[in-house]
Scaffold this motif. Structure first.
Motif, mmCIF file in Angstrom:
data_model
loop_
_atom_site.group_PDB
_atom_site.id
_atom_site.type_symbol
_atom_site.label_atom_id
_atom_site.label_comp_id
_atom_site.label_asym_id
_atom_site.label_seq_id
_atom_site.Cartn_x
_atom_site.Cartn_y
_atom_site.Cartn_z
ATOM 1 N N ALA A 23 0.787 -1.033 0.055
ATOM 2 C CA ALA A 23 0.135 -0.201 0.008
ATOM 3 C C ALA A 23 0.938 1.340 0.175
ATOM 4 O O ALA A 23 0.296 2.377 -0.239
ATOM 5 C CB ALA A 23 -0.724 -0.080 1.171
ATOM 6 N N ARG A 25 3.969 1.343 -1.217
ATOM 7 C CA ARG A 25 3.919 1.718 -3.223
ATOM 8 C C ARG A 25 3.126 2.727 -4.120
ATOM 9 O O ARG A 25 3.475 3.499 -4.547
ATOM 10 C CB ARG A 25 4.823 0.584 -3.401
ATOM 11 C CG ARG A 25 5.966 -0.330 -2.455
ATOM 12 C CD ARG A 25 6.258 -1.387 -3.115
ATOM 13 N NE ARG A 25 7.680 -2.121 -2.951
ATOM 14 C CZ ARG A 25 7.874 -2.424 -1.471
ATOM 15 N NH1 ARG A 25 6.937 -2.854 -0.901
ATOM 16 N NH2 ARG A 25 8.638 -3.377 -1.206
ATOM 17 N N GLU A 26 1.852 2.468 -3.636
ATOM 18 C CA GLU A 26 0.590 2.452 -4.441
ATOM 19 C C GLU A 26 0.890 3.764 -3.917
ATOM 20 O O GLU A 26 -0.133 4.785 -4.924
ATOM 21 C CB GLU A 26 -0.669 1.018 -4.007
ATOM 22 C CG GLU A 26 -0.128 0.120 -4.739
ATOM 23 C CD GLU A 26 -1.336 -0.565 -3.889
ATOM 24 O OE1 GLU A 26 -2.676 0.005 -3.251
ATOM 25 O OE2 GLU A 26 -1.556 -1.564 -4.336
ATOM 26 N N LEU A 29 2.811 5.875 -5.856
ATOM 27 C CA LEU A 29 2.453 5.984 -6.900
ATOM 28 C C LEU A 29 1.211 7.230 -7.361
ATOM 29 O O LEU A 29 1.245 7.884 -8.006
ATOM 30 C CB LEU A 29 2.215 5.068 -7.773
ATOM 31 C CG LEU A 29 3.217 4.094 -8.103
ATOM 32 C CD1 LEU A 29 2.832 3.106 -8.629
ATOM 33 C CD2 LEU A 29 4.745 5.287 -9.008
ATOM 34 N N ARG A 30 0.128 7.301 -6.502
ATOM 35 C CA ARG A 30 -0.605 7.779 -5.944
ATOM 36 C C ARG A 30 0.004 9.079 -6.294
ATOM 37 O O ARG A 30 -1.052 10.589 -7.209
ATOM 38 C CB ARG A 30 -1.721 7.850 -5.456
ATOM 39 C CG ARG A 30 -3.628 8.793 -5.392
ATOM 40 C CD ARG A 30 -3.998 8.044 -3.762
ATOM 41 N NE ARG A 30 -3.463 8.435 -2.947
ATOM 42 C CZ ARG A 30 -3.031 8.123 -1.985
ATOM 43 N NH1 ARG A 30 -2.955 6.451 -1.822
ATOM 44 N NH2 ARG A 30 -2.466 8.245 -0.559
#
Length: 383
Positions: A23, A25-26, A29-30
């Motif tokens: 989460a 890492r996501e 990126l977000r």
């Protein structure tokens, strides 16, 4: 060659391995895709979620725990050169923050069993140096130091206490207190090896709304309105600077990672406690261990050994990483000149334990088998 030796020759055990969730890492990126990566909405959300986790009314995110300590001390408005109590058995940056805040560090010896100052050692430092303006309390390794009892021993209200909780959160350190016994500020670290790793960053948790408001301005040059608020639809480009501040803000990129990491922290803390208990079961008969009290954050697993350099070398040769927390600051060249011979001589326990402390690997991704490898090799060396 023993089974433990065989295992360590083929499988290294690093001292520290930071854990990052999928989460996190996501989330990174977000934010990168959002068009806004510096201090903004993510930072505000992280502050609110961390405050809820700690049970504190205010959290202000900053660039590091070191800057958190300095800012908190500056907010107390001490006179130039005012004495501030601190252990010498702490990270050098924590004492440098006292100096950068315009104060004079006064060193306090530690307790033999807890490795943190006790009311007796604080009282001794006050008798030697006079009444302090403030005190920085350091819960070494995550040990839940009683800041209120230390404040009483120093003759200070708890509102003059800054807690250097770089080795939290996760245990009792930084959790909500009765406001009448809460410290002025609790300073947290999100450095790569910490319990809540982001890579860099810090925060101040406090019950003091005026402090929180001052910090939000001081962390961004003293400006009355940050860029996020100026650039919002309908926002104004105008701002003022009533008091010169600092460049000490946390970015939205870091904050988004921190939000995802915070969700994993309770599980990581349970894992740290389980691994520490496994270490204890194997090592209690072999080495002197610091006292264990409820609420320990288990940032570090520390033991005391004689001939430390030889032990470190023996562990290193089979791939086991270690560290030392810390070299007492009065033993560091750049700090020694700050303290006179009488003050340096007033720290016998710090000198004794400082020559023996050894930190062993402890992090959520460490396996029980790896703990057994470490304790097996250490037992061989101590034998």
């Amino acid at each position: 060659m023993t089974a433990a030796m065989t295992a360590t020759t083929t499988t290294a055990v690093p001292f520290a391995v930071p854990s990052f969730t999928g989460a996190a890492r996501e989330a990174a990126l977000r934010v990168l895709d959002s068009g806004w990566i510096t201090t903004g909405a993510e930072c505000g959300a992280f502050e609110a979620e961390l405050a809820a986790y700690l049970g504190q009314p205010y959290v202000v995110a900053v660039a590091s725990c070191t800057q958190a300590i300095e800012l908190s001390l500056r907010a107390l408005r001490p006179a130039p050169g005012a004495p501030v109590l601190t252990p010498s058995l702490t990270f050098c940056g924590a004492v440098a923050a006292i100096v950068h805040a315009g104060c004079r560090p006064v060193l306090v010896d530690v307790d033999e069993d807890t490795l943190v100052p006790s009311p007796a050692t604080v009282a001794a430092a006050v008798r030697r140096a006079g009444k302090p303006a403030a005190m920085v309390v350091c819960p070494l390794g995550g040990y839940p130091a009683d800041h209120a009892a230390l404040a009483d021993a120093a003759g200070l209200p708890v509102g003059r206490i800054v807690v250097d909780a770089a080795h939290g959160p996760g245990g009792a350190v930084g959790r909500a207190d009765d406001p009448s016994r809460a410290p002025y500020a609790t300073c947290l670290s999100f450095y790569a090896t910490k319990n809540l790793p982001i890579g860099e960053g810090g925060a101040i948790a406090t019950h003091d709304g005026d402090l929180a408001a001052w910090l939000r301005s001081a962390r961004l040059h003293g400006m009355t309105r940050d860029a996020w608020r100026r650039y919002l639809p309908g926002g104004s480009w105008r701002y003022d600077v009533a008091e010169l501040g600092f460049k000490a803000n946390l970015t939205d990129l870091q904050a988004a990672i921190g939000r995802a990491q915070l969700a994993a922290l309770p599980g990581w803390q349970r894992r740290r406690a389980e691994l520490a208990a496994r270490y204890d079961a194997a090592l209690a008969p072999l080495v002197r261990l610091p006292r264990r009290d409820p609420g320990h954050a288990w940032h570090l697993y520390q033991v005391r050994v004689r001939e430390r350099d030889a032990v470190i070398a023996g562990l290193s040769e089979v791939g086991i990483g270690t560290s030392v927390h810390f070299i007492p600051v009065h033993r560091l060249t750049g700090f020694a000149a700050l303290f006179g011979p009488d003050e340096r001589a007033a720290l016998p326990v710090t000198d004794r334990v400082g020559a023996q402390l050894l930190s062993l690997p402890l992090y959520p991704d460490l396996t029980p088998d790896a703990v057994d490898v470490v304790t097996g090799r250490l037992a061989e060396l101590l034998a």
